[in-house]
Design a protein around this motif. Structure first.
Motif, PDB file in Angstrom:
ATOM      1  N   MET A   1       0.755  -1.187  -0.188  1.00 17.12           N
ATOM      2  CA  MET A   1      -0.036   0.039   0.015  1.00 17.12           C
ATOM      3  C   MET A   1       0.987   1.145  -0.004  1.00 17.12           C
ATOM      4  O   MET A   1       1.816   1.412   0.865  1.00 17.12           O
ATOM      5  N   PRO A   2       0.602   2.136  -0.868  1.00 22.52           N
ATOM      6  CA  PRO A   2       1.309   3.458  -0.935  1.00 22.52           C
ATOM      7  C   PRO A   2       0.988   4.372   0.384  1.00 22.52           C
ATOM      8  O   PRO A   2       0.048   4.023   1.302  1.00 22.52           O
ATOM      9  N   ILE A   3       2.220   4.975   0.790  1.00 20.49           N
ATOM     10  CA  ILE A   3       2.153   5.870   1.965  1.00 20.49           C
ATOM     11  C   ILE A   3       2.085   7.455   1.655  1.00 20.49           C
ATOM     12  O   ILE A   3       2.759   7.697   0.500  1.00 20.49           O
ATOM     13  N   ILE A   4       1.322   8.044   2.229  1.00 19.75           N
ATOM     14  CA  ILE A   4       1.150   9.518   1.702  1.00 19.75           C
ATOM     15  C   ILE A   4       0.890  10.446   2.926  1.00 19.75           C
ATOM     16  O   ILE A   4       0.616  10.036   3.947  1.00 19.75           O
ATOM     17  N   LYS A   5       1.464  11.746   2.860  1.00 14.36           N
ATOM     18  CA  LYS A   5       1.466  12.481   4.065  1.00 14.36           C
ATOM     19  C   LYS A   5       0.269  13.222   3.979  1.00 14.36           C
ATOM     20  O   LYS A   5      -0.432  13.851   3.072  1.00 14.36           O
ATOM     21  N   ALA A   6      -0.721  13.136   5.134  1.00 19.64           N
ATOM     22  CA  ALA A   6      -2.040  13.598   5.234  1.00 19.64           C
ATOM     23  C   ALA A   6      -1.906  14.562   6.696  1.00 19.64           C
ATOM     24  O   ALA A   6      -2.170  13.973   7.796  1.00 19.64           O
ATOM     25  N   ASN A  10       1.444  10.361   8.373  1.00 15.44           N
ATOM     26  CA  ASN A  10       1.792   9.313   7.359  1.00 15.44           C
ATOM     27  C   ASN A  10       0.617   8.259   7.450  1.00 15.44           C
ATOM     28  O   ASN A  10       0.603   7.618   8.031  1.00 15.44           O
ATOM     29  N   LEU A  11      -0.208   8.384   6.311  1.00 13.58           N
ATOM     30  CA  LEU A  11      -1.241   7.081   6.026  1.00 13.58           C
ATOM     31  C   LEU A  11      -0.742   6.473   4.943  1.00 13.58           C
ATOM     32  O   LEU A  11      -0.644   6.613   3.936  1.00 13.58           O
ATOM     33  N   SER A  12      -1.375   4.963   5.366  1.00 11.64           N
ATOM     34  CA  SER A  12      -1.146   3.993   4.360  1.00 11.64           C
ATOM     35  C   SER A  12      -2.317   3.682   3.525  1.00 11.64           C
ATOM     36  O   SER A  12      -3.572   3.561   4.246  1.00 11.64           O
ATOM     37  N   SER A  58       0.134   2.786   8.569  1.00  9.78           N
ATOM     38  CA  SER A  58       0.256   4.143   8.928  1.00  9.78           C
ATOM     39  C   SER A  58       0.915   4.344  10.435  1.00  9.78           C
ATOM     40  O   SER A  58       1.525   3.502  10.955  1.00  9.78           O
ATOM     41  N   ASP A  59       1.277   5.818  10.384  1.00  7.73           N
ATOM     42  CA  ASP A  59       1.939   6.208  11.782  1.00  7.73           C
ATOM     43  C   ASP A  59       1.039   5.792  12.938  1.00  7.73           C
ATOM     44  O   ASP A  59      -0.092   5.536  12.654  1.00  7.73           O
ATOM     45  N   LYS A  60       2.011   5.185  13.928  1.00  4.54           N
ATOM     46  CA  LYS A  60       1.375   4.975  15.130  1.00  4.54           C
ATOM     47  C   LYS A  60       1.972   6.014  16.373  1.00  4.54           C
ATOM     48  O   LYS A  60       2.434   5.614  17.082  1.00  4.54           O
ATOM     49  N   PRO A  61       1.194   7.173  16.390  1.00  4.59           N
ATOM     50  CA  PRO A  61       2.052   8.328  17.341  1.00  4.59           C
ATOM     51  C   PRO A  61       1.319   7.886  18.630  1.00  4.59           C
ATOM     52  O   PRO A  61       0.368   7.118  18.888  1.00  4.59           O
ATOM     53  N   GLU A  62       2.007   8.598  19.742  1.00  2.89           N
ATOM     54  CA  GLU A  62       1.742   8.355  21.004  1.00  2.89           C
ATOM     55  C   GLU A  62       0.168   8.999  21.225  1.00  2.89           C
ATOM     56  O   GLU A  62       0.009   9.838  20.565  1.00  2.89           O
ATOM     57  N   ASP A  72     -10.220  14.122  11.073  1.00  2.19           N
ATOM     58  CA  ASP A  72      -9.280  15.168  10.360  1.00  2.19           C
ATOM     59  C   ASP A  72      -8.393  14.196   9.438  1.00  2.19           C
ATOM     60  O   ASP A  72      -7.768  15.009   8.350  1.00  2.19           O
ATOM     61  N   ASP A  73      -7.844  13.098   9.997  1.00  2.00           N
ATOM     62  CA  ASP A  73      -6.893  12.272   9.022  1.00  2.00           C
ATOM     63  C   ASP A  73      -7.694  11.881   7.904  1.00  2.00           C
ATOM     64  O   ASP A  73      -6.897  12.147   6.747  1.00  2.00           O
ATOM     65  N   ALA A  74      -8.966  11.512   7.870  1.00  4.52           N
ATOM     66  CA  ALA A  74      -9.497  11.051   6.602  1.00  4.52           C
ATOM     67  C   ALA A  74      -9.557  12.243   5.824  1.00  4.52           C
ATOM     68  O   ALA A  74      -9.646  12.179   4.464  1.00  4.52           O
ATOM     69  N   SER A  75      -9.840  13.652   6.209  1.00  7.75           N
ATOM     70  CA  SER A  75     -10.174  14.635   5.493  1.00  7.75           C
ATOM     71  C   SER A  75      -8.932  15.083   4.836  1.00  7.75           C
ATOM     72  O   SER A  75      -8.847  15.415   3.440  1.00  7.75           O
ATOM     73  N   ASN A  76      -7.935  14.902   5.622  1.00  7.78           N
ATOM     74  CA  ASN A  76      -6.445  15.366   5.152  1.00  7.78           C
ATOM     75  C   ASN A  76      -5.852  14.327   4.080  1.00  7.78           C
ATOM     76  O   ASN A  76      -5.176  14.733   3.071  1.00  7.78           O
TER      77      ASN A  76
END
Length: 267
Positions: A1-6, A10-12, A58-62, A72-76
């Motif tokens: 799966m591609p990764i994109i900056k949202a 970073n979301l896959s 996708s990223d796994k932030p704290e 907002d992730d989905a919107s971005n």
């Protein structure tokens, strides 16, 4: 799966098919790859599915994964992909994210399907505490032992009589899970804290786009009364209750349920 900056994450993501854009939002603790078995039933759309933060690649932030933050992730993601407006289909926690996406970014949502979800807040009809405990326990075990994880999760997702009549379902789900990137156990806690804070109930009348609410009448994880509560807050919404279906309503009657959803999305 591609990764994109949202936005700042970073979301896959992946796309499938051709047609008008349909954003698919997955539920609690699952990679967006959980949509793959459904994709053949969603013909006529360019389906965009992705890993919510904390899942898949996708990223796994704290910190807490709030429903608002994931909306907002989905919107971005849509903006990053150059999609100005899409139809949206979210299931379970993904349905909560879809509600927030529609409320926070109404210009991006043409129509929304809210599957097996709830509005949050004090009016929500919650599942029994032991059911929610099993959801978290099963989700955490999935990363290392999908076989054992599904032993715990299957009774939450499907009625016992359905799984008894279809013993092959578990093997198919385990095989699918083994092909997905594992979700770290801490994601379950971070997402559950976000779900606990979620409350769209008072704001739901602000939703002006067409809404389809889909729910199994034997759902023990998100009780069917929640579908009626959402309907009571969005008068123009259409409610589709699936007889004999549990939380994973699409498994019980994939052809029939997706036919209804696709027909509604197209018209």
């Amino acid at each position: 799966m591609p990764i994109i900056k949202a936005g700042n994450i970073n979301l896959s993501y992946e796309t499938y098919g051709d047609g008008e854009p349909l954003l698919l939002i997955m539920g609690f603790g699952m990679s967006g790859a959980g949509w793959i078995p459904s994709l053949p039933f969603l013909s006529g759309f360019k389906c965009i599915y992705f890993d919510n933060r904390g899942t898949g690649l996708s990223d796994k932030p704290e910190g807490i994964y709030t429903v608002e933050g994931m909306a907002d992730d989905a919107s971005n993601l849509m903006r990053a992909l150059g999609i100005a407006k899409a139809k949206v289909f979210g299931v379970s926690m993904g349905g909560m994210i879809a509600q927030e996406l529609t409320l926070r970014h109404p210009e991006q949502v043409a129509k929304v399907v809210l599957g097996c979800t709830m509005a949050g807040g004090p009016t929500t009809k919650m599942a029994a505490p032991e059911i929610l405990d099993k959801l978290i326990t099963g989700s955490k075990i999935m990363a290392t032992d999908p076989e054992k994880g599904f032993d715990i999760l299957m009774p939450l997702l499907m009625p016992a009589e359905f799984t008894a009549a279809h013993p092959e379902i578990k093997a198919m789900m385990v095989a699918g899970a083994k092909m997905m990137p594992p979700t770290p156990p801490e994601t379950a806690d971070r997402a559950m804290l976000g779900v606990a804070q979620f409350n769209a109930y008072d704001r739901l009348p602000q939703i002006k786009c067409p809404v389809l609410i889909v729910h199994g009448d034997k759902d023990v994880l998100v009780l069917p009364e929640n579908a009626k509560l959402i309907k009571s807050r969005i008068p123009q919404a259409e409610l589709y209750m699936i007889a004999g279906a549990g939380h994973a309503f699409q498994v019980t009657d994939p052809v029939g349920s997706f036919q209804k959803i696709v027909d509604w999305l197209k018209h």
